[in-house]
Every structure is written in C-alpha cells, then in structure tokens.
Write a protein that holds these residues in place. Structure first.
Motif, PDB file in Angstrom:
ATOM      1  N   ARG A  12       0.787  -1.076   0.015  1.00 39.42           N
ATOM      2  CA  ARG A  12      -0.125  -0.066  -0.081  1.00 39.42           C
ATOM      3  C   ARG A  12       0.887   1.208   0.025  1.00 39.42           C
ATOM      4  NH1 ARG A  12      -3.464  -3.570   4.037  1.00 39.42           N
ATOM      5  NH2 ARG A  12      -2.150  -2.329   5.523  1.00 39.42           N
ATOM      6  N   TRP A  13       1.842   1.150   0.759  1.00 38.04           N
ATOM      7  CA  TRP A  13       2.814   2.588   0.858  1.00 38.04           C
ATOM      8  C   TRP A  13       3.623   2.598  -0.498  1.00 38.04           C
ATOM      9  CZ3 TRP A  13       4.907   3.379   6.211  1.00 38.04           C
ATOM     10  CH2 TRP A  13       5.500   4.729   6.500  1.00 38.04           C
ATOM     11  N   ALA A  14       4.043   1.432  -1.177  1.00 31.14           N
ATOM     12  CA  ALA A  14       4.743   1.558  -2.476  1.00 31.14           C
ATOM     13  C   ALA A  14       3.736   2.236  -3.493  1.00 31.14           C
ATOM     14  CB  ALA A  14       5.202   0.270  -2.701  1.00 31.14           C
ATOM     15  N   ALA A  15       2.139   1.730  -3.318  1.00 34.13           N
ATOM     16  CA  ALA A  15       1.532   2.083  -4.502  1.00 34.13           C
ATOM     17  C   ALA A  15       1.148   3.652  -4.541  1.00 34.13           C
ATOM     18  CB  ALA A  15       0.092   1.207  -4.212  1.00 34.13           C
ATOM     19  N   TRP A  16       1.180   4.049  -3.154  1.00 27.84           N
ATOM     20  CA  TRP A  16       0.931   5.715  -2.931  1.00 27.84           C
ATOM     21  C   TRP A  16       1.998   6.371  -3.389  1.00 27.84           C
ATOM     22  CZ3 TRP A  16      -2.236   9.232  -3.020  1.00 27.84           C
ATOM     23  CH2 TRP A  16      -1.979  10.623  -2.564  1.00 27.84           C
ATOM     24  N   ALA A  17       3.147   5.814  -3.013  1.00 28.66           N
ATOM     25  CA  ALA A  17       4.465   6.393  -3.654  1.00 28.66           C
ATOM     26  C   ALA A  17       4.564   6.347  -5.000  1.00 28.66           C
ATOM     27  CB  ALA A  17       5.807   5.624  -3.182  1.00 28.66           C
ATOM     28  N   ALA A  18       4.045   5.316  -5.771  1.00 28.91           N
ATOM     29  CA  ALA A  18       4.373   5.269  -7.228  1.00 28.91           C
ATOM     30  C   ALA A  18       3.438   6.009  -7.811  1.00 28.91           C
ATOM     31  CB  ALA A  18       3.829   3.850  -7.734  1.00 28.91           C
ATOM     32  N   VAL A  19       2.074   6.468  -7.288  1.00 27.79           N
ATOM     33  CA  VAL A  19       1.207   7.332  -7.734  1.00 27.79           C
ATOM     34  C   VAL A  19       1.809   8.835  -7.681  1.00 27.79           C
ATOM     35  CG1 VAL A  19      -1.188   8.339  -7.658  1.00 27.79           C
ATOM     36  CG2 VAL A  19      -0.933   5.948  -7.764  1.00 27.79           C
ATOM     37  N   ASN A  20       2.460   9.235  -6.395  1.00 21.59           N
ATOM     38  CA  ASN A  20       3.019  10.361  -6.187  1.00 21.59           C
ATOM     39  C   ASN A  20       3.878  10.599  -7.176  1.00 21.59           C
ATOM     40  OD1 ASN A  20       2.464  11.930  -3.547  1.00 21.59           O
ATOM     41  ND2 ASN A  20       1.371  10.012  -3.272  1.00 21.59           N
ATOM     42  N   GLY A  24       4.610  13.360 -10.042  1.00 21.77           N
ATOM     43  CA  GLY A  24       5.669  14.613  -9.992  1.00 21.77           C
ATOM     44  C   GLY A  24       5.779  15.054  -8.529  1.00 21.77           C
ATOM     45  N   SER A  25       5.209  14.307  -7.590  1.00 22.01           N
ATOM     46  CA  SER A  25       5.290  14.836  -6.169  1.00 22.01           C
ATOM     47  C   SER A  25       5.946  13.599  -5.324  1.00 22.01           C
ATOM     48  CB  SER A  25       3.689  15.098  -5.842  1.00 22.01           C
ATOM     49  OG  SER A  25       2.898  14.273  -5.799  1.00 22.01           O
ATOM     50  N   ASP A 175       4.011  10.433 -15.191  1.00 25.52           N
ATOM     51  CA  ASP A 175       5.259   9.608 -15.779  1.00 25.52           C
ATOM     52  C   ASP A 175       5.211   8.226 -15.317  1.00 25.52           C
ATOM     53  OD1 ASP A 175       7.479   8.647 -16.482  1.00 25.52           O
ATOM     54  OD2 ASP A 175       8.902  10.382 -15.917  1.00 25.52           O
ATOM     55  N   PRO A 176       4.682   7.180 -15.662  1.00 27.94           N
ATOM     56  CA  PRO A 176       4.429   5.898 -15.136  1.00 27.94           C
ATOM     57  C   PRO A 176       5.976   5.223 -14.796  1.00 27.94           C
ATOM     58  CG  PRO A 176       3.215   5.883 -17.242  1.00 27.94           C
ATOM     59  CD  PRO A 176       3.694   7.150 -17.046  1.00 27.94           C
TER      60      PRO A 176
END
Length: 189
Positions: A12-20, A24-25, A175-176
């Motif tokens: 879950r933490w990695a998914a949120w980091a990936a979207v951020n 670009g954030s 940017d995926p």
C-alpha cells in the motif's frame, strides 16, 4: 497496538509512492535504504525505519495533534534501547517527534501514555487498503476514475511495480516510469 505489520504496509505504501512519483510529487512519499517516508504536505510526517531481524520503528509528528517538546512528553520512556537511534535521527531531521512505535517482529508497541500523540491524525494511506484507494483516487484529477481493480493490482504487486501497472491507475497523466521507480524502491527492505 492494532497496526498492520511492516510487510502488510509495504504494498500500500509503495502504491501511494508510485502514484505520487508518477504525478511529480515523489518528495512526499518515498523509500530510501531502510526508511519509508510519508509526508502529507501539510507539515505532518511518518518515517518507518527497518532495523533488521524483523524489527522496525515508526516515528513521526502531526503539527496540530502531537505534543510539543515544551510539554515535557517523552515517547521513549520505558521503551527498548533499539527504538532510540531512529528517534534521534528523526529529531536531527525534523527537530522534534510526537510518537515512536516499535515492531519487534511480531507486534507493535509504544510507551505507556494516555495522551493523544498525533499518529491517528496524520492519515497514513498505507494503514488500510480502503485508505490507499481513497487517497489514490483523490490524487487523480481525471475522469473516468482509475478502476478499483487497477488500484488493487498496484497494491497487490507489493512494490514489484511496472510502468504498465502504474499507467493503468494514472492513465495519460504523469510519468508511469518515474512512478514505478518510486514504488520499486520499497523492495529494498
């Protein structure tokens, strides 16, 4: 304490980091070495320090709800010695902390105190799949919204993310490749 284990938090933490990262954030959510960071962009933060042998220390501060240093609160009173180094590191980086929790490989613990420490107010998305879904959906300003199945796949990849998994959530936005790099950084632990 009823918190997910570090292993349960990772996807879950990695998914949120990936979207951020894709949007670009990525400064607000990242993994570097043995530390996972979450910052809500409002002055509230949480760091999870992985110490080996299944142990971890969660430390952070909510600027509105955590006790301030002048209140004399010490979240380390009566805790094991191995909690102190991550707490000291956080004080060096952020000046003060509001809470410290330790995971001994089996369960989470904290010092015995009865005051509000601010952890619950921070809203760490990784605490549940539902929170992660809400935060990801809220971060994407697009219609139609990302399908729940795409967000589930991003979470279920458990940080082993690809550009395709990120793009299925973010669509044509961002940017995926950067998002996948941010999420894969959580594999280092």
């Amino acid at each position: 304490m009823d918190l997910p284990t570090p292993g349960q938090l990772r996807g879950r933490w990695a998914a949120w980091a990936a979207v951020n990262g894709a949007l670009g954030s990525g400064r607000g959510c990242w993994a570097r070495g043995g530390v996972w960071h979450y910052d809500d962009a409002g002055g509230n933060w949480v760091d999870l320090h992985h110490l080996g042998d299944g142990r971890a220390v969660l430390v952070g501060h909510d600027h509105e709800c955590s006790p301030e240093p002048e209140e004399g609160f010490d979240p380390l009173v009566g805790t094991p010695d191995w909690w102190a180094p991550p707490a000291r590191e956080a004080v060096r980086s952020y000046d003060f902390i509001g809470f410290v929790y330790g995971f001994d490989g089996v369960r989470w613990q904290r010092a015995d105190y009865a005051i509000e420490d601010g952890f619950g107010a921070i809203g760490l998305p990784a605490l549940s799949r539902e929170r992660t879904h809400r935060r990801i959906t809220g971060a994407l300003d697009r219609e139609p919204q990302a399908p729940a199945a795409a967000i589930d796949a991003l979470i279920d990849a458990d940080a082993d993310l690809t550009e395709d998994l990120v793009a299925a959530v973010t669509g044509a936005v961002g940017d995926p490749a950067a998002g996948a790099r941010h999420g894969r950084a959580f594999l280092g632990v």
